[in-house]
Scaffold this motif. Sequence first.
Motif, PDB file in Angstrom:
ATOM      1  N   ASP A 156       0.835  -1.207   0.000  1.00 31.63           N
ATOM      2  CA  ASP A 156       0.000   0.000   0.000  1.00 31.63           C
ATOM      3  C   ASP A 156       0.871   1.258   0.000  1.00 31.63           C
ATOM      4  OD1 ASP A 156      -2.431  -1.378   0.017  1.00 31.63           O
ATOM      5  OD2 ASP A 156      -2.574  -1.372   2.202  1.00 31.63           O
TER       6      ASP A 156
ATOM      7  N   ARG B 122      -9.165   2.619  -4.163  1.00 32.14           N
ATOM      8  CA  ARG B 122      -8.284   2.333  -5.300  1.00 32.14           C
ATOM      9  C   ARG B 122      -6.933   1.771  -4.855  1.00 32.14           C
ATOM     10  NH1 ARG B 122     -10.669   7.105  -7.538  1.00 32.14           N
ATOM     11  NH2 ARG B 122      -8.979   8.390  -6.710  1.00 32.14           N
ATOM     12  N   VAL B 123      -6.349   2.340  -3.812  1.00 35.97           N
ATOM     13  CA  VAL B 123      -5.041   1.823  -3.362  1.00 35.97           C
ATOM     14  C   VAL B 123      -5.160   0.355  -2.963  1.00 35.97           C
ATOM     15  CG1 VAL B 123      -3.196   2.005  -1.657  1.00 35.97           C
ATOM     16  CG2 VAL B 123      -4.208   4.081  -2.604  1.00 35.97           C
TER      17      VAL B 123
ATOM     18  N   VAL C 140       2.291   2.497  -3.405  1.00 33.13           N
ATOM     19  CA  VAL C 140       1.456   3.154  -4.430  1.00 33.13           C
ATOM     20  C   VAL C 140       0.577   4.272  -3.885  1.00 33.13           C
ATOM     21  CG1 VAL C 140       1.412   1.033  -5.816  1.00 33.13           C
ATOM     22  CG2 VAL C 140      -0.519   1.554  -4.318  1.00 33.13           C
ATOM     23  N   GLU C 141       0.483   4.398  -2.567  1.00 29.54           N
ATOM     24  CA  GLU C 141      -0.473   5.332  -1.972  1.00 29.54           C
ATOM     25  C   GLU C 141      -0.278   6.770  -2.451  1.00 29.54           C
ATOM     26  OE1 GLU C 141       0.120   5.097   2.312  1.00 29.54           O
ATOM     27  OE2 GLU C 141       1.846   6.449   2.199  1.00 29.54           O
TER      28      GLU C 141
ATOM     29  N   GLU D 118      -7.363  -1.819  -3.821  1.00 25.51           N
ATOM     30  CA  GLU D 118      -7.657  -2.681  -4.971  1.00 25.51           C
ATOM     31  C   GLU D 118      -6.413  -2.913  -5.814  1.00 25.51           C
ATOM     32  OE1 GLU D 118     -12.441  -2.040  -5.628  1.00 25.51           O
ATOM     33  OE2 GLU D 118     -11.050  -1.289  -7.156  1.00 25.51           O
ATOM     34  N   ARG D 119      -5.635  -1.858  -6.006  1.00 24.34           N
ATOM     35  CA  ARG D 119      -4.419  -1.990  -6.820  1.00 24.34           C
ATOM     36  C   ARG D 119      -3.427  -2.962  -6.196  1.00 24.34           C
ATOM     37  NH1 ARG D 119      -2.273   3.955  -8.224  1.00 24.34           N
ATOM     38  NH2 ARG D 119      -0.547   2.697  -9.013  1.00 24.34           N
ATOM     39  N   THR D 120      -3.436  -3.050  -4.850  1.00 26.20           N
ATOM     40  CA  THR D 120      -2.465  -3.911  -4.183  1.00 26.20           C
ATOM     41  C   THR D 120      -3.063  -5.282  -3.853  1.00 26.20           C
ATOM     42  OG1 THR D 120      -3.017  -2.849  -2.079  1.00 26.20           O
ATOM     43  CG2 THR D 120      -1.123  -1.991  -3.289  1.00 26.20           C
TER      44      THR D 120
ATOM     45  N   GLU E  86       0.452   7.962  -5.248  1.00 23.81           N
ATOM     46  CA  GLU E  86      -0.172   8.243  -6.545  1.00 23.81           C
ATOM     47  C   GLU E  86      -1.651   8.591  -6.400  1.00 23.81           C
ATOM     48  OE1 GLU E  86       0.642   4.881  -9.063  1.00 23.81           O
ATOM     49  OE2 GLU E  86       2.738   4.831  -8.412  1.00 23.81           O
ATOM     50  N   GLU E  87      -2.235   8.202  -5.262  1.00 23.88           N
ATOM     51  CA  GLU E  87      -3.651   8.495  -5.003  1.00 23.88           C
ATOM     52  C   GLU E  87      -3.814   9.566  -3.926  1.00 23.88           C
ATOM     53  OE1 GLU E  87      -5.924   7.277  -6.845  1.00 23.88           O
ATOM     54  OE2 GLU E  87      -5.143   5.405  -7.683  1.00 23.88           O
TER      55      GLU E  87
END
Lengths: 81, 81
Positions: free
Chosen positions: B25, B62-63, B28-29, B65-67, B31-32
């Motif tokens: 998380d 979204r974070v 990528v966090e 889900e992406r992970t 980016e959101e």
Amino acid sequence: MKFMDVHHGMVGITPEQLRAAHTADLAVEGEEGVHFEQAWADPESGTVYCLSEAPSREAVRRVHERTGHPAAEIHSVPFSV
Amino acid sequence: MKFMDVHHGMVGITPEQLRAAHTADLAVEGEEGVHFEQAWADPESGTVYCLSEAPSREAVRRVHERTGHPAAEIHSVPFSV
């Protein structure tokens, strides 16, 4: 041990009401060996989360019952990041 | 805004697995516009709670889900004690 407990049905709870409930818990928690560290409120869904350090789930349950806001769920959370 | 999200179905989760999920998380966090501050796990019931600071519920969703570990519930928690 750490516990996360969850309350439902508190739609519309205000910061002042959360503070009052937390203060009530703090006033009696020592008698049960519990310490409520933090609590977060979602007034829209009526959900409150409380993080505590306590000797048992039952001790957490007793404090919340004594102060008039029983928890719907009490989860042991033995680890965190 | 602060959010508390809840994951179910993680029975038997280990500290290492929680750490790995949290690290994913964190990767990528940004980016959101999200920051995951802390997470607590109950391996017995398979429940994980994550506290975050984020611009919206959708960004938190979204974070996760992406992970690869979508949240069952995401609650705005506008105040705490």
